[in-house]
Design a protein around this motif. Structure first.
Motif, PDB file in Angstrom:
ATOM      1  N   LEU A 115      57.344 100.289  29.883  1.00 47.12           N
ATOM      2  CA  LEU A 115      55.916  99.036  30.168  1.00 47.12           C
ATOM      3  C   LEU A 115      56.118  98.316  28.747  1.00 47.12           C
ATOM      4  O   LEU A 115      56.687  98.413  27.774  1.00 47.12           O
ATOM      5  N   THR A 116      55.265  97.105  28.968  1.00 47.03           N
ATOM      6  CA  THR A 116      54.868  96.547  27.797  1.00 47.03           C
ATOM      7  C   THR A 116      53.323  96.426  27.731  1.00 47.03           C
ATOM      8  O   THR A 116      52.399  97.140  28.237  1.00 47.03           O
ATOM      9  N   ALA A 117      52.925  96.015  26.373  1.00 47.28           N
ATOM     10  CA  ALA A 117      51.442  96.047  26.041  1.00 47.28           C
ATOM     11  C   ALA A 117      51.237  94.691  25.118  1.00 47.28           C
ATOM     12  O   ALA A 117      51.961  94.707  24.116  1.00 47.28           O
ATOM     13  N   GLY A 118      50.370  94.053  25.412  1.00 48.04           N
ATOM     14  CA  GLY A 118      49.958  92.894  24.700  1.00 48.04           C
ATOM     15  C   GLY A 118      51.215  92.183  24.499  1.00 48.04           C
ATOM     16  O   GLY A 118      52.188  91.921  25.632  1.00 48.04           O
ATOM     17  N   SER A 119      51.449  91.151  23.467  1.00 47.06           N
ATOM     18  CA  SER A 119      52.498  90.164  23.522  1.00 47.06           C
ATOM     19  C   SER A 119      53.698  90.583  22.760  1.00 47.06           C
ATOM     20  O   SER A 119      54.724  89.886  22.805  1.00 47.06           O
ATOM     21  N   ASP A 120      53.518  91.748  22.110  1.00 47.70           N
ATOM     22  CA  ASP A 120      54.487  92.058  21.230  1.00 47.70           C
ATOM     23  C   ASP A 120      54.940  93.456  21.264  1.00 47.70           C
ATOM     24  O   ASP A 120      55.340  94.069  20.213  1.00 47.70           O
ATOM     25  N   VAL A 121      54.670  94.173  22.350  1.00 50.51           N
ATOM     26  CA  VAL A 121      54.563  95.977  22.189  1.00 50.51           C
ATOM     27  C   VAL A 121      55.534  96.510  23.529  1.00 50.51           C
ATOM     28  O   VAL A 121      55.349  95.958  24.651  1.00 50.51           O
ATOM     29  N   ILE A 122      56.161  97.189  23.152  1.00 52.75           N
ATOM     30  CA  ILE A 122      57.140  97.917  24.501  1.00 52.75           C
ATOM     31  C   ILE A 122      56.563  99.360  24.450  1.00 52.75           C
ATOM     32  O   ILE A 122      56.346 100.102  23.316  1.00 52.75           O
ATOM     33  N   ALA A 166      61.759  95.118  29.276  1.00 49.63           N
ATOM     34  CA  ALA A 166      61.450  95.819  30.425  1.00 49.63           C
ATOM     35  C   ALA A 166      62.436  95.794  31.542  1.00 49.63           C
ATOM     36  O   ALA A 166      62.782  96.548  32.376  1.00 49.63           O
ATOM     37  N   ALA A 167      62.711  94.517  31.603  1.00 44.24           N
ATOM     38  CA  ALA A 167      63.490  94.013  32.682  1.00 44.24           C
ATOM     39  C   ALA A 167      65.032  94.531  32.674  1.00 44.24           C
ATOM     40  O   ALA A 167      65.775  94.755  33.542  1.00 44.24           O
ATOM     41  N   ARG A 168      65.331  94.336  31.326  1.00 46.71           N
ATOM     42  CA  ARG A 168      66.919  94.879  30.987  1.00 46.71           C
ATOM     43  C   ARG A 168      66.924  96.267  31.132  1.00 46.71           C
ATOM     44  O   ARG A 168      68.026  96.756  31.575  1.00 46.71           O
ATOM     45  N   ALA A 169      65.802  97.118  30.892  1.00 47.06           N
ATOM     46  CA  ALA A 169      65.810  98.726  30.821  1.00 47.06           C
ATOM     47  C   ALA A 169      66.064  98.744  32.400  1.00 47.06           C
ATOM     48  O   ALA A 169      66.672 100.032  32.767  1.00 47.06           O
ATOM     49  N   LEU A 170      65.338  98.070  33.417  1.00 44.94           N
ATOM     50  CA  LEU A 170      65.634  98.676  34.660  1.00 44.94           C
ATOM     51  C   LEU A 170      66.964  98.735  35.086  1.00 44.94           C
ATOM     52  O   LEU A 170      67.418  99.490  35.656  1.00 44.94           O
ATOM     53  N   THR A 186      57.595  94.618  18.643  1.00 49.55           N
ATOM     54  CA  THR A 186      58.994  94.175  18.628  1.00 49.55           C
ATOM     55  C   THR A 186      58.814  92.567  18.467  1.00 49.55           C
ATOM     56  O   THR A 186      57.798  91.870  18.934  1.00 49.55           O
ATOM     57  N   THR A 187      59.806  91.755  18.078  1.00 50.63           N
ATOM     58  CA  THR A 187      59.988  90.415  17.978  1.00 50.63           C
ATOM     59  C   THR A 187      60.589  89.702  19.180  1.00 50.63           C
ATOM     60  O   THR A 187      60.636  88.594  19.437  1.00 50.63           O
ATOM     61  N   LEU A 188      60.969  90.910  19.926  1.00 52.84           N
ATOM     62  CA  LEU A 188      61.362  90.200  21.477  1.00 52.84           C
ATOM     63  C   LEU A 188      60.532  89.989  22.440  1.00 52.84           C
ATOM     64  O   LEU A 188      59.385  90.550  22.146  1.00 52.84           O
ATOM     65  N   GLU A 189      60.793  89.443  23.490  1.00 55.11           N
ATOM     66  CA  GLU A 189      59.791  89.166  24.575  1.00 55.11           C
ATOM     67  C   GLU A 189      59.825  90.569  25.358  1.00 55.11           C
ATOM     68  O   GLU A 189      60.729  91.022  25.883  1.00 55.11           O
ATOM     69  N   PRO A 190      58.778  91.200  25.137  1.00 52.97           N
ATOM     70  CA  PRO A 190      58.663  92.657  25.684  1.00 52.97           C
ATOM     71  C   PRO A 190      59.010  92.657  27.443  1.00 52.97           C
ATOM     72  O   PRO A 190      59.560  93.709  27.867  1.00 52.97           O
TER      73      PRO A 190
END
Ligand SMILES: Cc1ncc(COP(=O)(O)O)c(C=O)c1O
Length: 398
Positions: A363-370, A352-356, A344-348
């Motif tokens: 979860l997130t992984a690296g700088s650009d993965v949900i 994740a915070a919005r999902a909660l 994603t180009t969003l901040e993962p």
């Protein structure tokens, strides 16, 4: 008490080493978590891949309760029936010959590195014992494991780390070959890079690493701490590649919530590496965690969990592909089985915070993965709810 009160107490006392999300979990049931206010969350994170059978599995809990009442710990000076059973269960499930139980994933990596180094030392006491690791790999936070973790910013504050580590590019055999010389004793890699962004090894790459190791008499260490234990659709992801490592590490879902890891080796290596006095740990393989390990492997087999993952994996994948087709800020999806990521180009972390807020744990992984690691008991209906919730979350970024 209110969630804010728990958070305040924790933050007043904890060493602030994690940036936690402001949620206080109270209990779990199946694929759901509940916070202390009673709000329900669909869990697509499994406590970072640990809770593979979901929460409050009664068959598993019963085994733990019985063991708590029987014997918690006796030390590695002695044997227990639980140790015998768990060792057999792990060698059978991994396809390896010998196992050493640890208390975490990072410790399993430490043991793997020590095994490789001792093997090289026995062959030549002057051997350089160097290790090739992969860029963007993640193997843990202890000094040895950090030394082979291919993300510079994790390592930088802690130099000097373990000497003699070279980095190559994952899925680029030529870059590995370029690092080979007679100082190298082992190559370490994940079958599917997890923290690095959910990137599976190409078939030719993993097989190529095995060939290079055989040609140069180098040990192949496969880290399946995240991708193992049924998550890929095989009990261990490497089993789908037609290769066998010399050393395999596992943890996370191995204990389904109890802290246990393991490194496993081939017979020939067990005979030419660590001996009594070389390695040890007080808790490792105590009867409680061993009862957990035997139960987790048994329940996964009995419930045909790897087969279930294989069957539903296309459903999960096509749902994520729909997300990539629908939203410009999702550029692709990748992964295997129930281990998948949306690039994603969003901040993962914001996602994740919005999902909660939406009652969804991701979860997130690296700088650009949900990243999503749902419990392996997810059914079609759970993926449907996951889809609905993801749509709500992503719509709020449009
Ligand atoms: C592939 C891999 N190796 C090692 C580790 C370290 O395991 P632990 O956090 O249990 O020390 C992790 C943790 O995320 C991992 O994903």
């Amino acid at each position: 008490m209110k969630q804010q009160d728990y958070i305040r107490t924790a933050e007043e006392n904890l060493f602030h080493v994690y940036n936690r999300f402001p949620v206080v979990f109270d209990h779990g049931q199946g694929v759901h978590l509940y916070d202390t206010d009673g709000k329900e969350y669909l869990d697509a994170g499994s406590g970072i891949g640990v809770m593979a059978l979901g929460y409050n599995d009664l068959a598993y809990n019963r085994i733990l309760h019985e063991q708590v009442d029987r014997l918690l710990h006796s030390s590695n000076l002695y044997y227990t029936p639980q140790l015998a059973a768990a060792s057999e269960a792990v060698t059978k499930a991994t396809g390896m010959d010998r196992v050493f139980f640890t208390n975490s994933g990072a410790e399993a990596i430490e043991g793997a590195l020590k095994t490789a180094k001792k093997h090289a030392y026995l062959r030549d006491p002057k051997a350089r014992q160097e290790i090739i690791a992969m860029n963007h790999s993640f193997h843990g936070r202890t000094v040895g494991a950090l030394s082979v973790t291919g993300t510079e910013h994790y390592r930088t504050p802690f130099y000097p780390l373990m000497d003699g580590v070279r980095y190559a590019d994952f899925n680029d055999l030529a870059s590995v070959e370029a690092q080979i010389d007679d100082g190298v004793c082992a190559i370490i890699l994940e079958t599917v890079q997890g923290e690095g962004g959910v990137v599976p090894a190409d078939r030719d790459f993993l097989r190529g690493i095995r060939r290079i190791c055989d040609e140069h008499d180098i040990l192949m260490i496969i880290d399946e701490i995240q991708c193992g234990m049924g998550r890929s659709g095989k009990m261990f992801a490497y089993q789908d590649y037609g290769v066998r490592p010399d050393i395999l590490t596992t943890a996370k879902a191995l204990g389904l919530g109890l802290p246990v890891g393991a490194f496993c080796v081939r017979q020939e290596l067990a005979e030419t590496s660590l001996i009594p006095g070389d390695h040890g740990t007080t808790y490792g393989g105590n009867p409680l965690v061993c009862a957990a390990v035997t139960a987790s492997i048994h329940l996964m087999r009995q419930r045909r969990i790897p087969e279930h993952v294989t069957e539903l994996s296309p459903y999960f994948e096509s749902m994520l592909q729909k997300m990539a087709d629908r939203y410009d800020f999702i550029t692709s999806c990748r992964g295997v089985g129930f281990m998948r990521g949306l690039v994603t180009t969003l901040e993962p972390r914001l996602v994740a915070a919005r999902a909660l807020e939406e009652g969804l744990v991701i979860l997130t992984a690296g700088s650009d993965v949900i990243r999503m690691l749902p419990p392996l008991i997810f059914e079609e209906k759970d993926f449907d709810v996951l889809e609905e919730k993801l749509i709500h979350v992503f719509n709020s970024f449009c």
